[in-house]
Design an enzyme around this catalytic site. Structure first.
Site, PDB file in Angstrom:
ATOM      1  N   ARG A  71       0.887  -1.193  -0.029  1.00 34.89           N
ATOM      2  CA  ARG A  71       0.247   0.006  -0.104  1.00 34.89           C
ATOM      3  C   ARG A  71       0.815   1.231   0.129  1.00 34.89           C
ATOM      4  O   ARG A  71       0.577   2.253  -0.655  1.00 34.89           O
ATOM      5  CB  ARG A  71      -0.862   0.000   1.100  1.00 34.89           C
ATOM      6  CG  ARG A  71      -2.054  -1.004   0.866  1.00 34.89           C
ATOM      7  CD  ARG A  71      -2.914  -1.230   2.099  1.00 34.89           C
ATOM      8  NE  ARG A  71      -3.625   0.515   2.699  1.00 34.89           N
ATOM      9  CZ  ARG A  71      -3.976   0.624   3.614  1.00 34.89           C
ATOM     10  NH1 ARG A  71      -4.240  -0.463   4.572  1.00 34.89           N
ATOM     11  NH2 ARG A  71      -4.743   2.062   3.974  1.00 34.89           N
ATOM     12  N   GLN A 102      -9.069  10.777   7.288  1.00 39.69           N
ATOM     13  CA  GLN A 102      -9.168   9.348   7.756  1.00 39.69           C
ATOM     14  C   GLN A 102      -8.045   8.623   7.176  1.00 39.69           C
ATOM     15  O   GLN A 102      -7.754   7.558   7.307  1.00 39.69           O
ATOM     16  CB  GLN A 102     -10.322   8.782   7.712  1.00 39.69           C
ATOM     17  CG  GLN A 102     -11.463   9.277   8.518  1.00 39.69           C
ATOM     18  CD  GLN A 102     -12.806   8.634   7.806  1.00 39.69           C
ATOM     19  OE1 GLN A 102     -13.206   7.536   8.664  1.00 39.69           O
ATOM     20  NE2 GLN A 102     -13.402   9.179   7.205  1.00 39.69           N
ATOM     21  N   HIS A 120      -5.910   8.773  11.411  1.00 38.67           N
ATOM     22  CA  HIS A 120      -5.517   7.277  11.627  1.00 38.67           C
ATOM     23  C   HIS A 120      -3.994   7.107  11.212  1.00 38.67           C
ATOM     24  O   HIS A 120      -3.731   5.880  10.811  1.00 38.67           O
ATOM     25  CB  HIS A 120      -6.517   6.686  10.667  1.00 38.67           C
ATOM     26  CG  HIS A 120      -7.933   6.523  10.968  1.00 38.67           C
ATOM     27  ND1 HIS A 120      -8.812   6.206   9.851  1.00 38.67           N
ATOM     28  CD2 HIS A 120      -8.550   6.726  11.936  1.00 38.67           C
ATOM     29  CE1 HIS A 120     -10.111   6.530  10.611  1.00 38.67           C
ATOM     30  NE2 HIS A 120      -9.788   6.880  11.689  1.00 38.67           N
ATOM     31  N   CYS A 128       8.007   1.595  16.393  1.00 38.91           N
ATOM     32  CA  CYS A 128       8.385  -0.086  16.841  1.00 38.91           C
ATOM     33  C   CYS A 128       7.211  -0.301  17.545  1.00 38.91           C
ATOM     34  O   CYS A 128       6.187   0.166  18.305  1.00 38.91           O
ATOM     35  CB  CYS A 128       9.532   0.166  18.319  1.00 38.91           C
ATOM     36  SG  CYS A 128       9.686  -1.169  19.080  1.00 38.91           S
ATOM     37  N   SER A 190     -17.654   6.889   3.678  1.00 41.05           N
ATOM     38  CA  SER A 190     -18.872   5.943   4.018  1.00 41.05           C
ATOM     39  C   SER A 190     -19.542   6.206   5.318  1.00 41.05           C
ATOM     40  O   SER A 190     -20.368   5.686   5.680  1.00 41.05           O
ATOM     41  CB  SER A 190     -18.473   4.527   3.970  1.00 41.05           C
ATOM     42  OG  SER A 190     -17.423   4.129   4.783  1.00 41.05           O
TER      43      SER A 190
HETATM   44  C1  BV8 Z   1     -11.357   3.206  18.322  1.00 42.67           C
HETATM   45  C2  BV8 Z   1      -6.141   2.923   9.159  1.00 42.67           C
HETATM   46  C3  BV8 Z   1     -11.486   3.073  20.787  1.00 42.67           C
HETATM   47  C4  BV8 Z   1      -5.497   1.774   8.794  1.00 42.67           C
HETATM   48  C5  BV8 Z   1      -8.483   2.887   9.618  1.00 42.67           C
HETATM   49  C6  BV8 Z   1     -18.460   2.206  17.586  1.00 42.67           C
HETATM   50  C7  BV8 Z   1     -19.571   1.477  17.007  1.00 42.67           C
HETATM   51  C8  BV8 Z   1     -19.097   0.393  16.114  1.00 42.67           C
HETATM   52  C9  BV8 Z   1     -17.695   0.087  16.238  1.00 42.67           C
HETATM   53  C10 BV8 Z   1     -16.895   0.936  16.833  1.00 42.67           C
HETATM   54  C11 BV8 Z   1     -17.332   1.835  17.516  1.00 42.67           C
HETATM   55  N1  BV8 Z   1     -15.884   2.331  18.162  1.00 42.67           N
HETATM   56  C12 BV8 Z   1     -15.000   1.720  17.731  1.00 42.67           C
HETATM   57  C13 BV8 Z   1     -15.411   0.802  16.899  1.00 42.67           C
HETATM   58  C14 BV8 Z   1     -14.258  -0.170  16.284  1.00 42.67           C
HETATM   59  C15 BV8 Z   1     -13.900   0.211  15.153  1.00 42.67           C
HETATM   60  C16 BV8 Z   1     -15.173   0.668  14.000  1.00 42.67           C
HETATM   61  O1  BV8 Z   1     -15.409   2.236  13.802  1.00 42.67           O
HETATM   62  N2  BV8 Z   1     -15.468  -0.270  13.029  1.00 42.67           N
HETATM   63  C17 BV8 Z   1     -16.350  -0.004  11.907  1.00 42.67           C
HETATM   64  C18 BV8 Z   1     -15.961  -0.926  10.805  1.00 42.67           C
HETATM   65  C19 BV8 Z   1     -17.636  -0.370  12.493  1.00 42.67           C
HETATM   66  N3  BV8 Z   1     -13.223   1.538  15.158  1.00 42.67           N
HETATM   67  C20 BV8 Z   1     -11.934   1.252  15.826  1.00 42.67           C
HETATM   68  O2  BV8 Z   1     -11.369   0.260  16.125  1.00 42.67           O
HETATM   69  C21 BV8 Z   1     -11.090   2.753  16.039  1.00 42.67           C
HETATM   70  N4  BV8 Z   1     -10.681   2.946  17.149  1.00 42.67           N
HETATM   71  O3  BV8 Z   1     -12.607   3.388  18.251  1.00 42.67           O
HETATM   72  O4  BV8 Z   1     -10.641   3.257  19.456  1.00 42.67           O
HETATM   73  C22 BV8 Z   1     -11.335   1.464  21.003  1.00 42.67           C
HETATM   74  C23 BV8 Z   1     -10.173   1.173  21.795  1.00 42.67           C
HETATM   75  C24 BV8 Z   1      -9.964  -0.169  22.064  1.00 42.67           C
HETATM   76  C25 BV8 Z   1     -11.037  -1.022  22.024  1.00 42.67           C
HETATM   77  C26 BV8 Z   1     -12.358  -0.415  21.466  1.00 42.67           C
HETATM   78  C27 BV8 Z   1     -12.512   0.761  20.954  1.00 42.67           C
HETATM   79  C28 BV8 Z   1     -10.116   2.799  15.056  1.00 42.67           C
HETATM   80  C29 BV8 Z   1     -10.812   3.129  13.594  1.00 42.67           C
HETATM   81  C30 BV8 Z   1      -9.312   3.419  12.677  1.00 42.67           C
HETATM   82  C31 BV8 Z   1      -9.221   2.177  12.147  1.00 42.67           C
HETATM   83  N5  BV8 Z   1      -8.263   2.492  10.940  1.00 42.67           N
HETATM   84  N6  BV8 Z   1      -7.333   2.981   8.886  1.00 42.67           N
HETATM   85  C32 BV8 Z   1      -5.464   1.365   7.353  1.00 42.67           C
HETATM   86  O5  BV8 Z   1      -5.686   2.304   6.610  1.00 42.67           O
HETATM   87  O6  BV8 Z   1      -5.043   0.358   6.923  1.00 42.67           O
HETATM   88  S1  BV8 Z   1     -10.090   3.130   9.114  1.00 42.67           S
HETATM   89  C33 BV8 Z   1     -10.146   2.987   7.504  1.00 42.67           C
HETATM   90  O7  BV8 Z   1     -11.368   2.366   7.039  1.00 42.67           O
HETATM   91  C34 BV8 Z   1      -9.907   4.193   6.682  1.00 42.67           C
HETATM   92  O8  BV8 Z   1      -8.969   5.012   7.143  1.00 42.67           O
HETATM   93  C35 BV8 Z   1     -11.274   4.854   6.468  1.00 42.67           C
HETATM   94  O9  BV8 Z   1     -11.436   5.764   7.368  1.00 42.67           O
HETATM   95  C36 BV8 Z   1     -12.159   3.608   6.701  1.00 42.67           C
HETATM   96  C37 BV8 Z   1     -13.383   3.505   6.109  1.00 42.67           C
HETATM   97  O10 BV8 Z   1     -12.634   3.082   4.594  1.00 42.67           O
HETATM   98  P1  BV8 Z   1     -13.405   3.083   3.129  1.00 42.67           P
HETATM   99  O11 BV8 Z   1     -14.926   2.722   3.654  1.00 42.67           O
HETATM  100  O12 BV8 Z   1     -12.771   2.482   2.136  1.00 42.67           O
HETATM  101  O13 BV8 Z   1     -13.150   4.430   3.010  1.00 42.67           O
HETATM  102  P2  BV8 Z   1     -14.511   5.346   3.320  1.00 42.67           P
HETATM  103  O14 BV8 Z   1     -15.272   5.304   4.562  1.00 42.67           O
HETATM  104  O15 BV8 Z   1     -13.527   6.610   3.469  1.00 42.67           O
HETATM  105  O16 BV8 Z   1     -15.298   4.928   1.984  1.00 42.67           O
HETATM  106  C38 BV8 Z   1     -15.153   5.424   0.776  1.00 42.67           C
HETATM  107  C39 BV8 Z   1     -16.286   6.229   0.359  1.00 42.67           C
HETATM  108  O17 BV8 Z   1     -15.840   7.194  -0.727  1.00 42.67           O
HETATM  109  C40 BV8 Z   1     -17.535   5.478  -0.173  1.00 42.67           C
HETATM  110  O18 BV8 Z   1     -18.557   6.055   0.417  1.00 42.67           O
HETATM  111  C41 BV8 Z   1     -17.445   5.695  -1.677  1.00 42.67           C
HETATM  112  O19 BV8 Z   1     -18.913   5.895  -2.186  1.00 42.67           O
HETATM  113  C42 BV8 Z   1     -16.812   7.234  -1.745  1.00 42.67           C
HETATM  114  N7  BV8 Z   1     -16.018   7.411  -3.055  1.00 42.67           N
HETATM  115  C43 BV8 Z   1     -15.461   6.303  -3.838  1.00 42.67           C
HETATM  116  N8  BV8 Z   1     -14.713   7.065  -4.913  1.00 42.67           N
HETATM  117  C44 BV8 Z   1     -15.320   8.387  -4.605  1.00 42.67           C
HETATM  118  C45 BV8 Z   1     -15.945   8.803  -3.485  1.00 42.67           C
HETATM  119  N9  BV8 Z   1     -16.437   9.845  -3.125  1.00 42.67           N
HETATM  120  C46 BV8 Z   1     -16.107  11.031  -3.953  1.00 42.67           C
HETATM  121  N10 BV8 Z   1     -15.320  10.783  -5.184  1.00 42.67           N
HETATM  122  C47 BV8 Z   1     -14.809   9.462  -5.373  1.00 42.67           C
HETATM  123  N11 BV8 Z   1     -14.168   9.680  -6.315  1.00 42.67           N
HETATM  124 ZN    ZN Z   2      11.731  -0.885  19.861  1.00 45.51          ZN
END
Ligand code: BV8
Ligand code: ZN
Length: 244
Positions: A71, A102, A120, A128, A190
């Site tokens: 990536r 994000q 993020h 590390c 999203s």
């Molecule tokens: C945390 C880095 C506390 C890594 C990423 C509450 C409720 C439910 C679940 C949870 C909650 N709280 C916490 C959670 C769990 C989890 C979560 O939210 N899960 C989701 C799946 C439900 N959250 C976490 O774990 C977060 N931590 O809350 O800490 C904690 C601590 C300990 C224990 C428990 C809780 C951490 C979240 C961060 C994760 N890391 N990224 C990496 O990149 O590898 S998130 C990653 O996915 C991306 O950064 C992005 O933000 C996210 C979503 O990805 P995509 O869907 O692809 O992108 P996006 O959402 O942006 O969607 C694309 C959109 O663009 C679409 O709508 C599409 O139509 C549109 N599009 C496409 N092309 C275009 C366009 N729009 C305009 N123009 C275009 N051309």
């Molecule tokens: Zn170290």
């Protein structure tokens, strides 16, 4: 040519502070797949959320390291698109302009955005996985999963995995910027991942105008006062034009 509602443009022109939250959709036109796009090649059989987690790294550091190495290589080759450049120009039009992302690809900074709140992390940085706190730039010594020279633990990419807390200072800045703005934009996301997805609600609860620019309706569309659907790389330059 997009016709923006005149009331929207006049409200935006009067705005003193604007906050923008971007997601993977903003980088799509730079050739970087979003999380919802099917990953290509080796990664096609994985759901990114299975790889972007501490458990996955513990189980198989080599696989996760390679996932991010691929990536990062893609992000290195990617160039900012007109959407990134428009946001960089837009920051000069308002007294206060905050850009929260994000995305971990670093493209907003490459496009000239002066201060980006990276919720993020950034996949061009590594750290590390142990306790020594080493943070640095990507090393590519070809090893399976390189180890920290200071303490011997595995090195990992400096991004926030699912189940990990967000960097406190960045989250604090993002919340402040969302609670103190006249207009909040949610662009290319999203609106599924927490806590980023709650920032728009915070803004709206404080009376901000909520604008969604996305390819299609999202989990937060219901909150939006204005919804502009299409590609952000097409919409944002025309929005910038309408503001000049
Ligand atoms: C945390 C880095 C506390 C890594 C990423 C509450 C409720 C439910 C679940 C949870 C909650 N709280 C916490 C959670 C769990 C989890 C979560 O939210 N899960 C989701 C799946 C439900 N959250 C976490 O774990 C977060 N931590 O809350 O800490 C904690 C601590 C300990 C224990 C428990 C809780 C951490 C979240 C961060 C994760 N890391 N990224 C990496 O990149 O590898 S998130 C990653 O996915 C991306 O950064 C992005 O933000 C996210 C979503 O990805 P995509 O869907 O692809 O992108 P996006 O959402 O942006 O969607 C694309 C959109 O663009 C679409 O709508 C599409 O139509 C549109 N599009 C496409 N092309 C275009 C366009 N729009 C305009 N123009 C275009 N051309
Ligand atoms: Zn170290």
């Amino acid at each position: 040519m997009i016709t923006f509602p005149s009331e929207f443009i006049s409200r935006l022109k009067k705005a003193k502070s604007v906050t923008v939250l971007t997601g993977a959709g903003v980088s799509k036109e730079s050739g970087i797949p979003t999380f919802r796009d099917a990953q290509s090649g080796l990664w096609a059989k994985y759901n990114p959320e299975e790889l972007a987690s501490p458990d996955a790294f513990r189980r198989n550091p080599r696989l996760v390291w390679d996932f991010y190495k691929d990536r990062r290589t893609a992000a290195e080759k990617a160039i900012p698109n007109p959407g990134h450049f428009s946001l960089a120009k837009m920051e000069k039009l308002f007294e206060t302009f905050s850009l929260i992302t994000q995305n971990v690809d670093g493209l907003h900074a490459s496009a000239g955005s002066s201060s980006v709140i990276e919720l993020h992390g950034n996949l061009h940085r590594i750290k590390c996985s142990g306790r020594c706190g080493m943070v640095g730039h990507w090393v590519d010594d070809g090893l399976a999963a390189p180890r920290c020279q200071k303490c011997g633990a595995f090195l990992r990419v400096d991004v926030v995995w699912f189940g990990e807390s967000l960097p406190e200072a960045e989250l604090e800045k993002a919340m402040l910027a969302s609670q103190n703005c006249d207009v909040f934009f949610s662009i290319g996301t999203s609106g599924v991942v927490q806590p980023a997805a709650s920032l728009g609600l915070m803004a709206r609860d404080r009376g901000a105008v909520f604008v969604e620019i996305n390819y299609e309706p999202s989990a937060i569309s219901r909150l939006a006062d204005y919804k502009i659907y299409g590609q952000s790389g097409t919409i944002l330059p025309q929005l910038l034009q309408a503001l000049l």
